[in-house]
Enzyme design. Structure first.
Site, PDB file in Angstrom:
ATOM      1  N   GLU A  56      42.453  50.694 105.298  1.00 58.68           N
ATOM      2  CA  GLU A  56      42.178  50.270 106.754  1.00 58.68           C
ATOM      3  C   GLU A  56      42.345  48.813 107.150  1.00 58.68           C
ATOM      4  O   GLU A  56      41.909  48.031 106.064  1.00 58.68           O
ATOM      5  CB  GLU A  56      40.429  50.646 106.698  1.00 58.68           C
ATOM      6  N   LYS A 125      40.108  55.352 114.737  1.00 56.34           N
ATOM      7  CA  LYS A 125      39.013  55.812 114.049  1.00 56.34           C
ATOM      8  C   LYS A 125      38.046  56.566 114.728  1.00 56.34           C
ATOM      9  O   LYS A 125      37.362  55.992 115.768  1.00 56.34           O
ATOM     10  CB  LYS A 125      38.329  54.464 113.241  1.00 56.34           C
ATOM     11  N   CYS A 179      38.572  56.108 106.743  1.00 55.00           N
ATOM     12  CA  CYS A 179      37.432  55.945 106.050  1.00 55.00           C
ATOM     13  C   CYS A 179      36.302  56.877 106.392  1.00 55.00           C
ATOM     14  O   CYS A 179      36.147  57.765 105.964  1.00 55.00           O
ATOM     15  CB  CYS A 179      36.898  54.262 106.185  1.00 55.00           C
TER      16      CYS A 179
END
Length: 645
Positions: A56, A125, A179
């Protein structure tokens, strides 16, 4: 037909090499970070990798804090992406790299998906953590509602942007999440998988606290299983800021509920792991899994497929192919698995005994592996039900090929276990039967062998009727697959306890009982049984009184047949099985030897289905079962011609 003349198998049809990478970073040092990312891309490219997943925000580093709000810094990050694009031209590798992106006056934490100099798409994300040690919402906006958008950058226009992107090359479909997306109740990868994504990449920055790595590993393992996909996870490393947190550079590659590769965390140098994903196997599992297909009907999630094409290239396998797919590699896992199987067998038999309201069991004991395992199961079951072991009627039935070694092991084992031991010499009755049917006993053909097997079964069945008992079958999964059993002989029983346990696993189960659940004298007998060659002992022994008829000399090594069985039932082609076996057994068997026994396996598997169609009840213990009432439905008169090499 020699194996060298068979159809050439192209593994790149079924496999793809993927990598998870954690390059060394310097916090906010974009130039250094980009150079290290490029080194990883080069290294992966040289090893035939088709997808590489970075952590990330790997372009900037994850721990930049309020510097993420600096417009000049963000502009340099975008220039870094352009640098990676230029570098990737003429490289046949899909790159997933993390960087921030401004869209509609909001900042998003994104995965940039790059191939051959072009950004194929940008995935934001979905879920931004803002609890405990995380406060990402200070800088980033959630991307979960971004669908069907496009964005322009200085060096490329109309770039697909959103969480609805799947990147497709042939039968390979890639989806990406970042994530926290994995940690939520329903990860975006669940929806992407239902829409066809079979390879999921996760660009992550997951800090280390005690035991978190185990939970992270379990998440990857379970999500790959739920999604029937591969899952490539790459997390930030030790060179992120340690002001308040420490990152370990955890890299994991999972596939359909298993971990294929995992690195050592806390490495001080850049790290990368590579594995080969079996795309054909994943797609085959999805084809079989009706629940997976039906789940797709309940989601309104729509996707955009971004098509591109990998170039044709040579393939190098980066995956360990298990020689014994039914047996765990890890010793501790072997013990856990064996204990569980042993409990499944005994619990299943206990239910059958309670249902029939019988207090006795009859079992034929030969001194071989299968009947030994079955006896151990019966003993455990009777102990579980608090029934005296003398009610286990063990019958040894020596014949023309019985050796002193197997005979003595059978007798001694039954005595030590305290069963109701009986002995019936089948030679006189078999000779009478030869006379009745006009068979010359000097002709050692299939009639000679099967008369003995059926005589033994008749004795067991009749004693069971006489004693009001249950005949326990001893045959295993490998014998059922090959049809290495006599129809209405050892193929038949009133209940069977080994029908889904292959020969390679039978050995480990007997060894487990020997080591963990037996006193020393019994353990010594079990060890000698383990060392005895596998044989039906139906042909006369040799001049020295030893076993003359060795099963694996006739039908081939069981470790090969169990390998063939596993991959065949999982849907692999014969060409693919030959290729995989060549890798697994390199230096043990030649390709011609593997080819020979694979051809025999296919012929026997098809021609012996009629025996499986009439097999007795028995418990399923693993993912492979040939029960006609359960996993395997196959016509007994199907042709094998389309499956031969």
């Amino acid at each position: 037909m020699n194996s060298s003349n068979n159809k050439n198998y192209s593994p790149e049809k079924d496999f793809i090499n993927v990598a998870a990478a954690c390059p060394t970073v310097n916090v906010c040092d974009i130039d250094l970070n980009i150079n290290n990312i490029k080194k990883c891309i080069d290294d992966a490219s040289n090893q035939n990798v088709k997808l590489i997943v970075f952590p990330e925000l790997s372009v900037t580093s994850y721990t930049c804090g309020d510097l993420f709000l600096n417009r000049s810094f963000l502009s340099k990050s975008t220039m870094g992406i352009e640098n990676i694009c230029s570098f990737s031209k003429n490289k046949d590798i899909l790159v997933a790299v993390g960087a921030p992106l401004i869209f509609n006056d909001s900042l998003y934490n994104c995965a940039f998906i790059i191939y051959e100099g072009k950004i194929l798409g940008i995935v934001p994300k979905s879920f931004i953590p803002n609890y405990s040690e995380f406060y990402e919402k200070r800088w980033f906006s959630e991307g979960m509602h971004i669908n069907d958008e496009k964005i322009d950058l200085d060096f490329q226009k109309d770039i697909p942007f959103g969480v609805d992107l799947i990147f497709k090359s042939g039968v390979i479909k890639f989806g990406f999440e970042i994530c926290e997306d994995l940690w939520v109740t329903i990860p975006p990868s669940s929806y992407l998988s239902l829409k066809g994504a079979n390879v999921i990449g996760n660009l992550s920055a997951s800090n280390e606290i005690v035991s978190k790595s185990s939970y992270r590993r379990d998440l990857v393992k379970s999500q790959s299983g739920r999604c029937v996909s591969s899952y490539i996870y790459a997390s930030s490393g030790v060179y992120e800021s340690s002001t308040d947190l420490l990152f370990s550079g955890h890299l994991i590659i999972g596939e359909n509920g298993s971990i294929l590769k995992e690195n050592e965390r806390f490495e001080r140098e850049g790290n990368m792991i590579i594995s080969s994903i079996d795309i054909e196997k994943l797609n085959g599992e999805r084809l079989k899994n009706i629940s997976f297909r039906d789940n797709n009907k309940n989601t309104l999630f729509n996707v955009r497929e971004i098509e591109f094409s990998f170039k044709e290239s040579s393939f190098k396998m980066h995956r360990y192919i298990e020689k014994q797919p039914f047996v765990p590699k890890d010793i501790r896992e072997q013990e856990i698995r064996c204990k569980e199987i042993f409990n499944i067998q005994s619990s299943a038999l206990a239910k059958r005994i309670e249902h029939t309201n019988l207090k006795k069991a009859v079992i034929g004991i030969s001194g071989g592996l299968d009947s030994t395992l079955a006896l151990l199961v019966v003993v455990k079951t009777f102990d579980l039900l608090h029934i005296e072991r003398k009610n286990i009627i063990t019958i040894t039935m020596p014949g023309f090929g019985t050796t002193d070694r197997t005979y003595n092991n059978a007798i001694n084992l039954c005595k030590k276990l305290g069963t109701g031991l009986r002995e019936v010499d089948i030679v006189p009755s078999c000779l009478q039967h030869f006379k009745d049917i006009g068979h010359d006993p000097s002709i050692h053909d299939v009639t000679y062998e099967n008369v003995q097997a059926r005589e033994r079964t008749q004795i067991l069945m009749d004693v069971a009727n006489k004693e009001d008992a249950l005949v326990i079958g001893t045959g295993d999964l490998s014998e059922l697959a090959l049809g290495w059993c006599t129809y209405n002989g050892d193929q038949m029983s009133m209940y069977s306890v080994n029908p889904s346990i292959p020969k390679t696993l039978v050995r480990y189960l007997v060894k487990y009982v020997s080591t963990n659940e037996s006193e020393e004298e019994i353990s010594n007998i079990l060890i000698d049984i383990l060392d005895t060659p596998v044989s039906p002992e139906l042909l006369p022994k040799d001049k020295e009184g030893r076993i003359a008829q060795k099963t694996e000399d006739i039908v081939g090594p069981y470790e090969l047949h169990d390998f063939f069985l596993y991959h065949f039932v999982k849907g692999s082609s014969s060409e693919k099985i030959l290729y995989l076996a060549g890798l697994a057994f390199e230096g043990i068997y030649s390709k011609d030897t593997i080819y020979k026994w694979l051809q025999l396996f296919i012929k026997r598997f098809f021609t012996q289905q009629f025996k499986r169609s009439a097999m007795p009840d028995g418990p399923k213990v693993g993912t492979i079962s040939l029960s006609p009432r359960g996993d395997w439905r196959m016509p007994s008169d199907a042709s094998y011609n389309s499956f031969l090499l």
